[in-house]
Design a protein around this motif. Structure first.
Motif, short mmCIF file in Angstrom:
data_model
loop_
_atom_site.label_atom_id
_atom_site.label_comp_id
_atom_site.label_asym_id
_atom_site.label_seq_id
_atom_site.Cartn_x
_atom_site.Cartn_y
_atom_site.Cartn_z
N LEU A 211 0.89 -1.18 -0.04
CA LEU A 211 -0.03 -0.06 -0.12
C LEU A 211 0.81 1.14 0.02
O LEU A 211 0.33 2.22 -0.70
CB LEU A 211 -0.91 -0.01 1.17
CG LEU A 211 -2.06 -0.94 1.15
CD1 LEU A 211 -2.79 -0.67 2.63
CD2 LEU A 211 -3.05 -0.39 0.17
N GLN A 212 1.92 0.93 0.92
CA GLN A 212 2.94 2.47 0.79
C GLN A 212 3.71 2.72 -0.54
O GLN A 212 3.73 3.67 -0.98
CB GLN A 212 4.02 2.10 1.96
CG GLN A 212 4.92 3.42 2.20
CD GLN A 212 4.15 4.48 2.61
OE1 GLN A 212 2.97 4.47 3.24
NE2 GLN A 212 4.82 5.58 2.69
N ILE A 213 3.97 1.42 -1.21
CA ILE A 213 4.58 1.64 -2.41
C ILE A 213 3.65 2.16 -3.44
O ILE A 213 4.16 3.04 -4.34
CB ILE A 213 5.22 0.33 -2.80
CG1 ILE A 213 6.31 -0.18 -1.74
CG2 ILE A 213 5.74 0.38 -4.33
CD1 ILE A 213 6.77 -1.52 -2.06
N PHE A 214 2.49 1.66 -3.61
CA PHE A 214 1.67 1.83 -4.68
C PHE A 214 0.54 3.06 -4.47
O PHE A 214 -0.27 3.44 -5.56
CB PHE A 214 1.13 0.49 -5.11
CG PHE A 214 1.85 -0.37 -5.76
CD1 PHE A 214 2.69 0.05 -6.72
CD2 PHE A 214 1.90 -1.70 -5.21
CE1 PHE A 214 3.41 -1.02 -7.38
CE2 PHE A 214 2.97 -2.47 -5.65
CZ PHE A 214 3.62 -2.36 -6.87
N SER A 215 0.39 3.44 -3.21
CA SER A 215 -0.48 4.41 -3.23
C SER A 215 -0.13 6.07 -3.46
O SER A 215 1.15 6.10 -3.17
CB SER A 215 -1.08 4.70 -1.59
OG SER A 215 0.11 5.14 -0.70
N ASP A 216 -0.83 6.78 -4.00
CA ASP A 216 -0.29 8.12 -4.59
C ASP A 216 -0.16 8.80 -3.39
O ASP A 216 0.73 9.71 -3.18
CB ASP A 216 -1.48 8.53 -5.36
CG ASP A 216 -1.41 8.07 -6.82
OD1 ASP A 216 -0.38 7.39 -7.19
OD2 ASP A 216 -2.45 8.18 -7.50
N ARG A 217 -1.13 8.80 -2.24
CA ARG A 217 -0.82 9.44 -1.06
C ARG A 217 -0.29 8.78 -0.14
O ARG A 217 -0.56 7.43 -0.16
CB ARG A 217 -2.30 10.43 -0.60
CG ARG A 217 -3.22 9.29 -0.39
CD ARG A 217 -4.39 10.09 0.15
NE ARG A 217 -5.74 9.09 0.40
CZ ARG A 217 -5.80 8.65 1.47
NH1 ARG A 217 -4.74 8.27 2.22
NH2 ARG A 217 -6.83 7.72 1.76
N LEU A 218 0.57 9.23 0.86
CA LEU A 218 1.16 8.37 1.93
C LEU A 218 -0.04 7.58 2.60
O LEU A 218 -0.95 8.14 3.15
CB LEU A 218 1.72 9.22 2.76
CG LEU A 218 3.10 9.68 2.01
CD1 LEU A 218 3.72 10.76 3.13
CD2 LEU A 218 3.92 8.95 1.46
N ASN A 219 0.09 6.19 2.95
CA ASN A 219 -0.50 5.62 3.89
C ASN A 219 -0.52 5.80 5.32
O ASN A 219 0.66 6.07 5.80
CB ASN A 219 -0.12 4.18 3.65
CG ASN A 219 -0.81 2.94 4.39
OD1 ASN A 219 -1.58 3.47 5.16
ND2 ASN A 219 -0.51 1.78 4.47
N PRO A 220 -1.62 6.34 5.72
CA PRO A 220 -1.64 6.93 7.02
C PRO A 220 -1.36 5.96 8.21
O PRO A 220 -0.92 6.47 9.28
CB PRO A 220 -2.71 7.42 7.34
CG PRO A 220 -3.90 6.68 6.26
CD PRO A 220 -2.97 6.28 5.20
#
Length: 192
Positions: A145-154
């Protein structure tokens, strides 16, 4: 005739490896040595970077940013997951090679029963990995999720805890198990 040394050889061969290797002791040792070296050369620097980032960031020392560590965390976990078992198998195979032409000696039965207990524990993968599998799944899911999310994973900041738990469990298991195997093998080889 089933001698105690043959029983020991069968105990060693009963170790269930995580990886399929070629037949023959020498070829297995050679392949496993290369695999162990490659995994260690990738895993150890990644682990050091990840742990130093986790420990130094709260102190205000940012060599690497935790927000950018998703791929590195996944690499470190995946390459370090099987590394202890590679060391175990390499040690056992080298021992098997040394005792190949040996004969029975006094005290071998006790050493065999101890080695059998150790290998039975190692072969029980479900019990050995029952704490690591959930940690690995959480780390991989949130890392992806951290790699592929446009915004940062909270939630990525909270993954530091499962990462440290994973390393702690893996290292403590290795530190507790490898010396037992090593001590048993040394005692057997000394008595040859």
């Amino acid at each position: 005739m089933n001698t105690k040394i043959n029983e020991r050889k069968n105990i060693i061969v009963s170790f269930k490896a995580n990886v399929s290797l070629p037949k023959g002791i020498d070829k297995r040792i050679q392949s496993l040595t290369g695999l162990t070296i490659i995994n260690a050369l990738i895993a150890l620097p990644c682990i050091c970077i990840v742990i130093s980032t986790i420990l130094l960031e709260p102190l205000g020392i940012e060599v690497f940013k935790w927000d950018k560590m998703g791929l590195l965390v996944i690499f470190s976990v995946s390459f370090s997951l099987g590394l202890p078992e590679y060391f175990y198998e390499l040690k056992l195979l080298n021992h098997l090679k040394k005792i190949n032409k040996a004969t029975d000696f006094e005290g071998l039965e006790a050493l065999n029963s101890e080695l059998k207990m150790i290998i039975n524990v190692l072969n029980n993968k479900l019990k050995n990995y029952k704490y690591l599998i959930p940690l690995v799944l959480v780390i991989f899911i949130f890392g992806l999720l951290q790699i592929f999310s446009d915004r940062l994973n909270p939630y990525w900041g909270y993954i530091r805890i499962p990462v440290l738990l994973f390393y702690g469990i893996s290292i403590s298991r290795f530190v507790l198990t490898y010396p037992k195997i090593n001590k048993n093998i040394r005692a057997a080889e000394k008595a040859l």
